[in-house]
Motif scaffolding. Structure first.
Motif, PDB file in Angstrom:
ATOM      1  N   LEU A   1       0.657  -1.415   0.014  1.00  0.00           N
ATOM      2  CA  LEU A   1       0.022   0.033  -0.023  1.00  0.00           C
ATOM      3  C   LEU A   1       0.885   1.170   0.057  1.00  0.00           C
ATOM      4  N   TRP A   2       1.857   1.295   0.759  1.00  0.00           N
ATOM      5  CA  TRP A   2       2.792   2.493   0.701  1.00  0.00           C
ATOM      6  C   TRP A   2       4.244   2.185   1.336  1.00  0.00           C
ATOM      7  N   VAL A   3       5.180   2.826   0.730  1.00  0.00           N
ATOM      8  CA  VAL A   3       6.658   2.834   1.596  1.00  0.00           C
ATOM      9  C   VAL A   3       7.068   3.985   1.498  1.00  0.00           C
ATOM     10  N   THR A   4       7.930   4.308   2.717  1.00  0.00           N
ATOM     11  CA  THR A   4       8.903   5.414   2.731  1.00  0.00           C
ATOM     12  C   THR A   4      10.144   5.038   2.945  1.00  0.00           C
TER      13      THR A   4
ATOM     14  N   PRO B   1      12.752  -0.568   3.981  1.00  0.00           N
ATOM     15  CA  PRO B   1      14.010   0.280   3.706  1.00  0.00           C
ATOM     16  C   PRO B   1      14.922   0.708   4.824  1.00  0.00           C
ATOM     17  N   THR B   2      16.076   0.862   4.901  1.00  0.00           N
ATOM     18  CA  THR B   2      16.852   1.448   5.937  1.00  0.00           C
ATOM     19  C   THR B   2      16.288   2.749   6.065  1.00  0.00           C
ATOM     20  N   ASN B   3      15.766   3.145   7.521  1.00  0.00           N
ATOM     21  CA  ASN B   3      15.142   4.221   7.745  1.00  0.00           C
ATOM     22  C   ASN B   3      13.662   4.609   7.274  1.00  0.00           C
ATOM     23  N   GLY B   4      13.152   3.451   6.934  1.00  0.00           N
ATOM     24  CA  GLY B   4      11.852   3.625   6.076  1.00  0.00           C
ATOM     25  C   GLY B   4      10.881   2.642   6.779  1.00  0.00           C
ATOM     26  N   THR B   5       9.588   2.706   6.009  1.00  0.00           N
ATOM     27  CA  THR B   5       8.559   1.723   6.446  1.00  0.00           C
ATOM     28  C   THR B   5       7.625   1.182   5.209  1.00  0.00           C
ATOM     29  N   ILE B   6       7.202   0.136   5.646  1.00  0.00           N
ATOM     30  CA  ILE B   6       6.323  -0.467   4.587  1.00  0.00           C
ATOM     31  C   ILE B   6       4.850  -0.739   5.304  1.00  0.00           C
ATOM     32  N   PHE B   7       3.774  -0.151   4.596  1.00  0.00           N
ATOM     33  CA  PHE B   7       2.433  -0.558   4.772  1.00  0.00           C
ATOM     34  C   PHE B   7       1.836  -1.712   3.813  1.00  0.00           C
ATOM     35  N   ARG B   8       1.575  -2.843   4.311  1.00  0.00           N
ATOM     36  CA  ARG B   8       0.868  -3.752   3.250  1.00  0.00           C
ATOM     37  C   ARG B   8      -0.089  -4.624   4.213  1.00  0.00           C
ATOM     38  N   VAL B   9      -1.116  -5.086   3.116  1.00  0.00           N
ATOM     39  CA  VAL B   9      -2.034  -6.071   3.634  1.00  0.00           C
ATOM     40  C   VAL B   9      -1.741  -7.494   3.233  1.00  0.00           C
ATOM     41  N   VAL B  10      -1.770  -8.603   4.001  1.00  0.00           N
ATOM     42  CA  VAL B  10      -1.698  -9.838   3.738  1.00  0.00           C
ATOM     43  C   VAL B  10      -2.848 -10.658   3.846  1.00  0.00           C
TER      44      VAL B  10
END
Length: 159
Positions: free
Chosen positions: A51-54, A77-86
């Protein structure tokens, strides 16, 4: 939309994603509104929808590009985030894995077992997990789909 997307639409697995931002006059606008385009069916049968990555912290809130339009593995990612639905279909068994991240997981529907090194935890719709980079796997032993929303935040080992 290709055949894979049509299959997901037929199964009711597509997720509507609304992303907001600002126009040149700094007015709030909708940047994206529709089925999340980055849904992938894995060999195990599970469906992972990114859904989104920073890529940075603090996050850049000025960009208008679709930050989910990319291929990325499980960890953020390093210093980042991931938003996903599984979506874990009945009988789905995941591999044991560990990400160097704090993971917030919300079980949206169904039930599933989280396997740890020496124990397991049964969770169901409405339950919330906070994982501190733990070695784990998922196994859906039920007869129904289990949908979990995951937010992964890059983390550092501390001694």
């Amino acid at each position: 939309m290709g055949p894979r997307g049509q299959d997901l639409r037929r199964e009711g697995r597509l997720i509507r994603r609304v992303v907001t931002g600002h126009d040149a006059a700094d007015s709030a606008i909708v940047l994206f509104d529709g089925a999340a385009p980055n849904a992938r069916r894995r060999l195990s049968g599970l469906v992972s929808t990114l859904l989104w990555v920073t890529d940075e912290s603090p996050a850049d809130i000025s960009a208008h590009d679709d930050r989910a339009a990319r291929d990325i593995g499980i960890p953020p990612p390093t210093n980042g985030t991931i938003f996903r639905v599984v979506d874990f279909p009945p009988g789905a068994k995941g591999e044991m894995h560990r990400t160097r991240s704090i993971d917030y997981a919300v079980v949206l529907e169904g039930e599933i077992d989280m396997l740890l090194d020496d124990s397991e935890v049964h969770v169901r719709a409405g339950d919330v997990l906070v994982q501190h980079a733990t070695h784990h796997a998922w196994q859906n032993r039920s007869s129904a789909n289990c949908r979990i929303a995951f937010i992964l935040i890059d983390a550092a080992e501390r001694s």
